[in-house]
Design a protein around this motif. Structure first.
Motif, mmCIF file in Angstrom:
data_model
loop_
_atom_site.group_PDB
_atom_site.id
_atom_site.type_symbol
_atom_site.label_atom_id
_atom_site.label_comp_id
_atom_site.label_asym_id
_atom_site.label_seq_id
_atom_site.Cartn_x
_atom_site.Cartn_y
_atom_site.Cartn_z
ATOM 1 N N PHE A 1 -1.790 -2.176 1.292
ATOM 2 C CA PHE A 1 -1.548 -3.480 0.660
ATOM 3 C C PHE A 1 -0.282 -3.466 -0.180
ATOM 4 O O PHE A 1 -0.056 -2.564 -0.988
ATOM 5 C CB PHE A 1 -2.736 -3.872 -0.217
ATOM 6 C CG PHE A 1 -2.516 -5.154 -0.980
ATOM 7 C CD1 PHE A 1 -2.427 -6.363 -0.316
ATOM 8 C CD2 PHE A 1 -2.384 -5.144 -2.367
ATOM 9 C CE1 PHE A 1 -2.220 -7.544 -1.012
ATOM 10 C CE2 PHE A 1 -2.180 -6.323 -3.076
ATOM 11 C CZ PHE A 1 -2.090 -7.534 -2.391
ATOM 12 N N ASP A 2 0.549 -4.489 0.023
ATOM 13 C CA ASP A 2 1.793 -4.658 -0.726
ATOM 14 C C ASP A 2 1.709 -5.999 -1.444
ATOM 15 O O ASP A 2 1.741 -7.056 -0.807
ATOM 16 C CB ASP A 2 2.985 -4.623 0.234
ATOM 17 C CG ASP A 2 4.332 -4.634 -0.480
ATOM 18 O OD1 ASP A 2 4.461 -5.370 -1.479
ATOM 19 O OD2 ASP A 2 5.257 -3.938 -0.021
ATOM 20 N N ARG A 3 1.639 -5.982 -2.738
ATOM 21 C CA ARG A 3 1.394 -7.207 -3.498
ATOM 22 C C ARG A 3 2.556 -8.198 -3.441
ATOM 23 O O ARG A 3 2.372 -9.374 -3.760
ATOM 24 C CB ARG A 3 1.063 -6.872 -4.959
ATOM 25 C CG ARG A 3 2.195 -6.277 -5.767
ATOM 26 C CD ARG A 3 1.732 -5.978 -7.196
ATOM 27 N NE ARG A 3 0.636 -5.025 -7.210
ATOM 28 C CZ ARG A 3 -0.262 -4.935 -8.174
ATOM 29 N NH1 ARG A 3 -0.203 -5.749 -9.201
ATOM 30 N NH2 ARG A 3 -1.210 -4.019 -8.117
ATOM 31 N N GLU A 4 3.739 -7.743 -3.062
ATOM 32 C CA GLU A 4 4.875 -8.643 -2.957
ATOM 33 C C GLU A 4 5.106 -9.153 -1.538
ATOM 34 O O GLU A 4 5.663 -10.237 -1.337
ATOM 35 C CB GLU A 4 6.149 -7.956 -3.447
ATOM 36 C CG GLU A 4 6.148 -7.649 -4.936
ATOM 37 C CD GLU A 4 7.468 -7.049 -5.394
ATOM 38 O OE1 GLU A 4 8.384 -6.904 -4.551
ATOM 39 O OE2 GLU A 4 7.580 -6.734 -6.591
ATOM 40 N N ARG A 5 4.679 -8.387 -0.548
ATOM 41 C CA ARG A 5 4.975 -8.748 0.841
ATOM 42 C C ARG A 5 3.762 -9.252 1.619
ATOM 43 O O ARG A 5 3.935 -9.986 2.594
ATOM 44 C CB ARG A 5 5.589 -7.546 1.571
ATOM 45 C CG ARG A 5 6.827 -6.950 0.923
ATOM 46 C CD ARG A 5 7.896 -7.976 0.586
ATOM 47 N NE ARG A 5 8.308 -8.767 1.748
ATOM 48 C CZ ARG A 5 9.253 -9.698 1.711
ATOM 49 N NH1 ARG A 5 9.887 -9.962 0.575
ATOM 50 N NH2 ARG A 5 9.570 -10.383 2.779
ATOM 51 N N HIS A 6 2.572 -8.885 1.226
ATOM 52 C CA HIS A 6 1.374 -9.349 1.928
ATOM 53 C C HIS A 6 0.828 -10.626 1.299
ATOM 54 O O HIS A 6 -0.357 -10.739 1.009
ATOM 55 C CB HIS A 6 0.304 -8.250 1.945
ATOM 56 C CG HIS A 6 0.600 -7.151 2.903
ATOM 57 N ND1 HIS A 6 0.261 -5.833 2.673
ATOM 58 C CD2 HIS A 6 1.225 -7.166 4.121
ATOM 59 C CE1 HIS A 6 0.650 -5.086 3.694
ATOM 60 N NE2 HIS A 6 1.243 -5.866 4.580
ATOM 61 N N TYR B 1 6.404 -10.619 4.792
ATOM 62 C CA TYR B 1 5.937 -9.445 5.527
ATOM 63 C C TYR B 1 6.767 -8.267 5.039
ATOM 64 O O TYR B 1 7.850 -8.445 4.463
ATOM 65 C CB TYR B 1 6.063 -9.633 7.050
ATOM 66 C CG TYR B 1 7.433 -10.080 7.518
ATOM 67 C CD1 TYR B 1 8.407 -9.151 7.886
ATOM 68 C CD2 TYR B 1 7.757 -11.437 7.602
ATOM 69 C CE1 TYR B 1 9.662 -9.557 8.316
ATOM 70 C CE2 TYR B 1 9.012 -11.853 8.032
ATOM 71 C CZ TYR B 1 9.961 -10.923 8.387
ATOM 72 O OH TYR B 1 11.205 -11.320 8.811
ATOM 73 N N ARG B 2 6.281 -7.070 5.244
ATOM 74 C CA ARG B 2 7.007 -5.893 4.770
ATOM 75 C C ARG B 2 8.343 -5.753 5.512
ATOM 76 O O ARG B 2 8.454 -6.128 6.677
ATOM 77 C CB ARG B 2 6.158 -4.634 4.949
ATOM 78 C CG ARG B 2 4.992 -4.549 3.981
ATOM 79 C CD ARG B 2 4.080 -3.375 4.309
ATOM 80 N NE ARG B 2 3.414 -3.578 5.595
ATOM 81 C CZ ARG B 2 2.724 -2.638 6.242
ATOM 82 N NH1 ARG B 2 2.635 -1.412 5.725
ATOM 83 N NH2 ARG B 2 2.138 -2.900 7.382
ATOM 84 N N LEU B 3 9.326 -5.223 4.816
ATOM 85 C CA LEU B 3 10.678 -5.137 5.352
ATOM 86 C C LEU B 3 11.074 -3.689 5.628
ATOM 87 O O LEU B 3 10.497 -2.751 5.099
ATOM 88 C CB LEU B 3 11.666 -5.763 4.361
ATOM 89 C CG LEU B 3 11.399 -7.229 3.995
ATOM 90 C CD1 LEU B 3 12.329 -7.674 2.882
ATOM 91 C CD2 LEU B 3 11.539 -8.130 5.216
ATOM 92 N N ALA B 4 12.073 -3.545 6.480
ATOM 93 C CA ALA B 4 12.620 -2.220 6.772
ATOM 94 C C ALA B 4 13.827 -1.941 5.896
ATOM 95 O O ALA B 4 14.616 -2.859 5.632
ATOM 96 C CB ALA B 4 13.036 -2.145 8.246
ATOM 97 N N PRO B 5 14.032 -0.676 5.545
ATOM 98 C CA PRO B 5 12.988 0.342 5.454
ATOM 99 C C PRO B 5 12.083 0.048 4.254
ATOM 100 O O PRO B 5 12.448 -0.784 3.445
ATOM 101 C CB PRO B 5 13.806 1.639 5.233
ATOM 102 C CG PRO B 5 15.027 1.168 4.476
ATOM 103 C CD PRO B 5 15.323 -0.230 5.001
#
Length: 294
Positions: free
Chosen positions: A47-52, A107-111
């Motif tokens: 879980f990513d509180r900024e991206r999810h 959504y989560r980003l690369a990298p």
């Protein structure tokens, strides 16, 4: 400049967005916004509180039917390495003003993650939408996806990659149609094999070095009969790789008997293709509203 792109001129995009946001508050906004709703449980190990998180924009007027309004899930671009739903509040408000429940996601980003994990995030956001959108006035049986740039490629995966959705809580694909706004990433397998533009090495950051992954994350190789309809809007002055891969995608759809409306907007570069969505009477909204039945 004939490089692939995507949002390489991020400063240009951000400057234009600042102007748009500065005037946003003087524009009538007949919508309700539910902000920063988590679409992944906080207990999940990744879980990513900024991206999810996502925002939901609902029309203030009640839907004409008991089932609710059509729903559009919008995925932002940014070369798979940047971007945020917060940049595109105007899209959520314009859609809601026209009778559509809009879901704008992060959504989560690369990298540190790669495109397969980003696609998984988008699938999880879609699953959340189907399971929860009714309480926001949306119809879970009328869910559409839309994306610009890298977000277009991710939206295309949601529309046609049933295995991806099944792995994230959707045994049946709920997507009823896909709106492509100058999409990138439709055929990264061919693009990364050719490497014919300066700076192309940067796309190995989100896609990695394995050609099998490039192909797996390229929606063009998943086209088959029975997929939902696609609607394309391409800038007349966009990057050759975007116009080229979009044209090949359209041709493959035609080959399986599924024509895809394909509109080239003269004079439009890549970034203006999303900025024009500030105006609710824009040609893209016209086609979108017809597709979703708003």
């Amino acid at each position: 400049m004939r490089r692939f792109i995507l949002l390489t001129p991020v400063a240009l995009l951000l400057a234009a967005i600042v102007v748009i946001l500065a005037t946003e508050y003087v524009v009538a906004r007949p919508s309700r916004r539910a902000k920063d709703v988590a679409y992944v449980p906080a207990s999940a190990p990744d879980f990513d509180r900024e991206r999810h998180i996502l925002d939901v924009y609902s029309p203030k007027k009640k839907a004409a039917t008991a089932a609710g309004c059509p729903v559009v899930l919008f995925i932002h671009g940014g070369s798979w390495t940047s971007g945020s739903k917060n940049i595109y509040t105007f899209i959520g408000r314009r859609l809601a003003k026209q009778g559509v429940v809009a879901v704008l996601i992060n959504y989560r980003l690369a990298p540190p993650v790669h495109v397969p994990e980003q696609a998984a995030d988008c699938a999880r956001a879609l699953a959340w939408t189907v399971q929860n959108i009714k309480q926001y006035g949306g119809d879970p049986a009328r869910v559409f996806v839309m994306g610009h740039s890298a977000g277009g490629g991710l939206a295309a995966l949601l529309a046609i990659d049933d295995a991806l959705l099944a792995a994230h809580g959707l045994p049946q694909n709920p997507v009823r149609g896909a709106i492509m706004d100058d999409p990138a990433g439709l055929d990264m397998y061919s693009y990364l094999k050719e490497m014919k533009y300066e700076g192309d090495q940067q796309y190995l950051v989100p896609f990695g070095n394995d050609p099998a992954v490039w192909k797996q994350q390229s929606p063009i190789y998943k086209i088959r009969p029975g997929i939902p309809p696609f609607l394309f809007y391409i800038g007349g002055e966009t990057y050759p790789s975007i116009s080229g891969s979009s044209g090949r995608f359209r041709d493959r759809l035609k080959a399986i008997g599924q024509p895809a409306p394909y509109t080239i907007i003269p004079g439009r570069h890549h970034i203006p293709m999303v900025l024009q969505l500030y105006w609710k009477d824009n040609i893209i909204y016209q086609g979108l509203l017809k597709m979703v039945g708003a």
